[in-house]
Design a protein around this motif. Structure first.
Motif, PDB file in Angstrom:
ATOM      1  N   TYR A 185       0.844  -1.190   0.000  1.00  0.00           N
ATOM      2  CA  TYR A 185       0.000   0.000   0.000  1.00  0.00           C
ATOM      3  C   TYR A 185       0.882   1.243   0.000  1.00  0.00           C
ATOM      4  N   ARG A 186       0.460   2.256  -0.742  1.00  0.00           N
ATOM      5  CA  ARG A 186       1.256   3.480  -0.830  1.00  0.00           C
ATOM      6  C   ARG A 186       0.969   4.441   0.329  1.00  0.00           C
ATOM      7  N   GLY A 187      -0.092   4.210   1.034  1.00  0.00           N
ATOM      8  CA  GLY A 187      -0.461   5.056   2.164  1.00  0.00           C
ATOM      9  C   GLY A 187      -1.807   4.643   2.717  1.00  0.00           C
ATOM     10  N   GLY A 188      -2.270   5.366   3.726  1.00  0.00           N
ATOM     11  CA  GLY A 188      -3.523   5.002   4.357  1.00  0.00           C
ATOM     12  C   GLY A 188      -4.706   5.074   3.417  1.00  0.00           C
ATOM     13  N   ALA A 189      -4.803   6.156   2.636  1.00  0.00           N
ATOM     14  CA  ALA A 189      -5.921   6.301   1.710  1.00  0.00           C
ATOM     15  C   ALA A 189      -5.884   5.230   0.623  1.00  0.00           C
ATOM     16  N   ASP A 190      -4.686   4.941   0.108  1.00  0.00           N
ATOM     17  CA  ASP A 190      -4.546   3.895  -0.908  1.00  0.00           C
ATOM     18  C   ASP A 190      -4.948   2.534  -0.348  1.00  0.00           C
ATOM     19  N   ALA A 191      -4.590   2.274   0.905  1.00  0.00           N
ATOM     20  CA  ALA A 191      -4.960   1.010   1.539  1.00  0.00           C
ATOM     21  C   ALA A 191      -6.476   0.862   1.612  1.00  0.00           C
ATOM     22  N   LEU A 192      -7.170   1.913   2.027  1.00  0.00           N
ATOM     23  CA  LEU A 192      -8.625   1.847   2.143  1.00  0.00           C
ATOM     24  C   LEU A 192      -9.278   1.640   0.782  1.00  0.00           C
ATOM     25  N   LEU A 193      -8.804   2.368  -0.231  1.00  0.00           N
ATOM     26  CA  LEU A 193      -9.386   2.248  -1.569  1.00  0.00           C
ATOM     27  C   LEU A 193      -9.168   0.845  -2.145  1.00  0.00           C
ATOM     28  N   ARG A 194      -7.973   0.288  -1.936  1.00  0.00           N
ATOM     29  CA  ARG A 194      -7.688  -1.043  -2.476  1.00  0.00           C
ATOM     30  C   ARG A 194      -8.461  -2.135  -1.745  1.00  0.00           C
ATOM     31  N   VAL A 195      -8.624  -1.977  -0.445  1.00  0.00           N
ATOM     32  CA  VAL A 195      -9.426  -2.962   0.298  1.00  0.00           C
ATOM     33  C   VAL A 195     -10.855  -2.975  -0.234  1.00  0.00           C
ATOM     34  N   VAL A 196     -11.429  -1.803  -0.451  1.00  0.00           N
ATOM     35  CA  VAL A 196     -12.799  -1.720  -0.980  1.00  0.00           C
ATOM     36  C   VAL A 196     -12.863  -2.323  -2.377  1.00  0.00           C
ATOM     37  N   ARG A 197     -11.887  -1.997  -3.219  1.00  0.00           N
ATOM     38  CA  ARG A 197     -11.895  -2.469  -4.594  1.00  0.00           C
ATOM     39  C   ARG A 197     -11.646  -3.975  -4.701  1.00  0.00           C
ATOM     40  N   GLU A 198     -10.730  -4.505  -3.897  1.00  0.00           N
ATOM     41  CA  GLU A 198     -10.325  -5.907  -4.016  1.00  0.00           C
ATOM     42  C   GLU A 198     -11.109  -6.861  -3.125  1.00  0.00           C
ATOM     43  N   GLU A 199     -11.627  -6.346  -1.992  1.00  0.00           N
ATOM     44  CA  GLU A 199     -12.258  -7.245  -1.026  1.00  0.00           C
ATOM     45  C   GLU A 199     -13.681  -6.853  -0.654  1.00  0.00           C
ATOM     46  N   GLY A 200     -14.111  -5.675  -1.089  1.00  0.00           N
ATOM     47  CA  GLY A 200     -15.451  -5.215  -0.761  1.00  0.00           C
ATOM     48  C   GLY A 200     -15.458  -4.263   0.428  1.00  0.00           C
ATOM     49  N   VAL A 201     -16.529  -3.478   0.529  1.00  0.00           N
ATOM     50  CA  VAL A 201     -16.625  -2.465   1.568  1.00  0.00           C
ATOM     51  C   VAL A 201     -16.599  -3.080   2.967  1.00  0.00           C
ATOM     52  N   LEU A 202     -17.293  -4.201   3.131  1.00  0.00           N
ATOM     53  CA  LEU A 202     -17.389  -4.803   4.461  1.00  0.00           C
ATOM     54  C   LEU A 202     -16.039  -5.280   4.983  1.00  0.00           C
ATOM     55  N   ALA A 203     -15.076  -5.500   4.077  1.00  0.00           N
ATOM     56  CA  ALA A 203     -13.743  -5.931   4.510  1.00  0.00           C
ATOM     57  C   ALA A 203     -13.062  -4.859   5.363  1.00  0.00           C
ATOM     58  N   LEU A 204     -13.501  -3.615   5.237  1.00  0.00           N
ATOM     59  CA  LEU A 204     -12.927  -2.544   6.060  1.00  0.00           C
ATOM     60  C   LEU A 204     -13.205  -2.769   7.541  1.00  0.00           C
ATOM     61  N   TRP A 205     -14.231  -3.560   7.824  1.00  0.00           N
ATOM     62  CA  TRP A 205     -14.573  -3.845   9.223  1.00  0.00           C
ATOM     63  C   TRP A 205     -14.194  -5.267   9.626  1.00  0.00           C
ATOM     64  N   ARG A 206     -13.278  -5.874   8.869  1.00  0.00           N
ATOM     65  CA  ARG A 206     -12.745  -7.179   9.284  1.00  0.00           C
ATOM     66  C   ARG A 206     -11.981  -6.996  10.592  1.00  0.00           C
ATOM     67  N   GLY A 207     -12.220  -7.895  11.510  1.00  0.00           N
ATOM     68  CA  GLY A 207     -11.590  -7.772  12.819  1.00  0.00           C
ATOM     69  C   GLY A 207     -12.264  -6.748  13.706  1.00  0.00           C
ATOM     70  N   CYS A 208     -13.455  -6.264  13.308  1.00  0.00           N
ATOM     71  CA  CYS A 208     -14.131  -5.230  14.097  1.00  0.00           C
ATOM     72  C   CYS A 208     -14.532  -5.761  15.474  1.00  0.00           C
ATOM     73  N   GLY A 209     -14.884  -7.059  15.534  1.00  0.00           N
ATOM     74  CA  GLY A 209     -15.270  -7.654  16.813  1.00  0.00           C
ATOM     75  C   GLY A 209     -14.184  -7.511  17.870  1.00  0.00           C
TER      76      GLY A 209
END
Length: 337
Positions: A185-209
């Motif tokens: 990842y090139r930075g925090g924003a790039d990480a968030l965008l790639r997670v959404v693009r490659e794994e879906g929006v809900l992946a941003l809350w992986r490990g939320c529990g």
């Protein structure tokens, strides 16, 4: 004329008494003057970013130690016995040796984003919950009510800050993976965008529990213990609310937070860093309890306290810098409406 110095001294003493009384009231949950809710969020975010920048290298070393032996969960899940993990200094040395000194600051951008969103939210929410919580007849909040406020604030902050937390953990863990498996990842924003693009929006809350569980425990430990410790120090020492009192209270809060949060923090790091099996697509852990159970079964009970030394080494200065910064920011914002 001869009595004027005495009168001046009496006025000064009365002023000190009022100041000490106000400090004690604030520490016990009595705010002499109600502040706008946004001030808690701004002060919390500013203090959190300052402390996060100072302690980021220790946090990175802690994450690497917690992930040692897991190999994104596969080794722990397969039953293979890992070798003894290196210590804090050895882990830090290995990072510098293989990734350079700047490797200790891998994921700093995501960390600051996390501090602003997660920590700022929990500080603001804690102040709001304390204001809404019914007070005792003397206007103070008992410790158990402070703890409830901390639990609620931690849950709210974790839910808001989980995407930035996930980005930070992944960027910190990337350097331990083979080059072909790194996410880069090139930075925090790039990480968030790639997670959404490659794994879906809900992946941003992986490990939320586990993030929410940990945040509730840590926030209750930090906030309630800090407020209670500060109130006791003010009452027993007779000191005014200043650097010495804030340093002592934040030191105690940091130690308690480190001891109570480490097992869940380890599970959070492993859940956020894990990758699916290339053949089956199955994830190594199904949740917090499954992660902790597999870690204990394959690595021993002491494994849940991997990274305890850097966790404590991070939590204590982190809390000291954070609480002192937040107190300073609140005073600086006192004149703004």
């Amino acid at each position: 004329a001869r009595q004027s110095p005495r009168r001046a001294g009496a006025r000064l003493e009365r002023g000190r008494t009022v100041s000490n009384g106000g400090s004690r009231a604030m520490a016990a949950g009595q705010a002499p003057k109600k502040q706008a809710p946004w001030k808690g969020f701004v002060a919390g975010s500013t203090g959190a970013m300052l402390s996060g920048a100072v302690t980021h290298p220790i946090d990175l070393v802690k994450v690497r130690m917690q992930l040692y032996g897991a190999q994104d969960g596969f080794q722990a899940a397969s039953g293979a016995k890992p070798s003894a993990p290196p210590g804090m200094l050895k882990t830090g040395y290995n990072v510098i040796k293989h990734e350079g000194a700047l490797g200790l600051y891998r994921g700093l951008g995501a960390s600051l984003m996390r501090q602003a969103s997660f920590i700022g939210t929990k500080f603001g929410a804690y102040d709001l919950l304390k204001t809404a919580m019914p007070k005792d007849p003397d206007g103070s909040l008992p410790f158990w009510k402070m703890t409830l406020c901390g639990l609620g604030a931690g849950a709210i902050g974790a839910a808001v800050g989980n995407p930035a937390d996930l980005a930070m953990v992944r960027m910190q863990a990337d350097g331990r993976l083979p080059k072909e498996l790194r996410r880069n990842y090139r930075g925090g924003a790039d990480a968030l965008l790639r997670v959404v693009r490659e794994e879906g929006v809900l992946a941003l809350w992986r490990g939320c529990g586990p993030t929410v569980n940990r945040a509730m425990i840590v926030t209750a430990s930090q906030m309630a213990v800090y407020d209670k410790s500060k109130a006791v120090i003010l009452r027993e020492s007779g000191l005014s609310d200043g650097l010495a009192v804030q340093t002592g209270a934040s030191f105690i809060a940091g130690v308690v937070a480190a001891l109570t949060s480490n097992p869940i923090d380890l599970a959070k790091s492993r859940l956020m860093s894990m990758k699916p099996d290339k053949t089956t697509g199955a994830l190594p852990y199904s949740g917090t309890l499954d992660c902790i159970a597999k870690t204990v079964r394959h690595e021993g009970i002491g494994a849940v306290y991997k990274g305890l030394i850097p966790t404590t080494a991070r939590q204590v200065p982190l809390n000291m810098v954070r609480f002192i910064s937040v107190e300073w920011c609140k005073k600086a914002l006192a004149g703004f409406d």
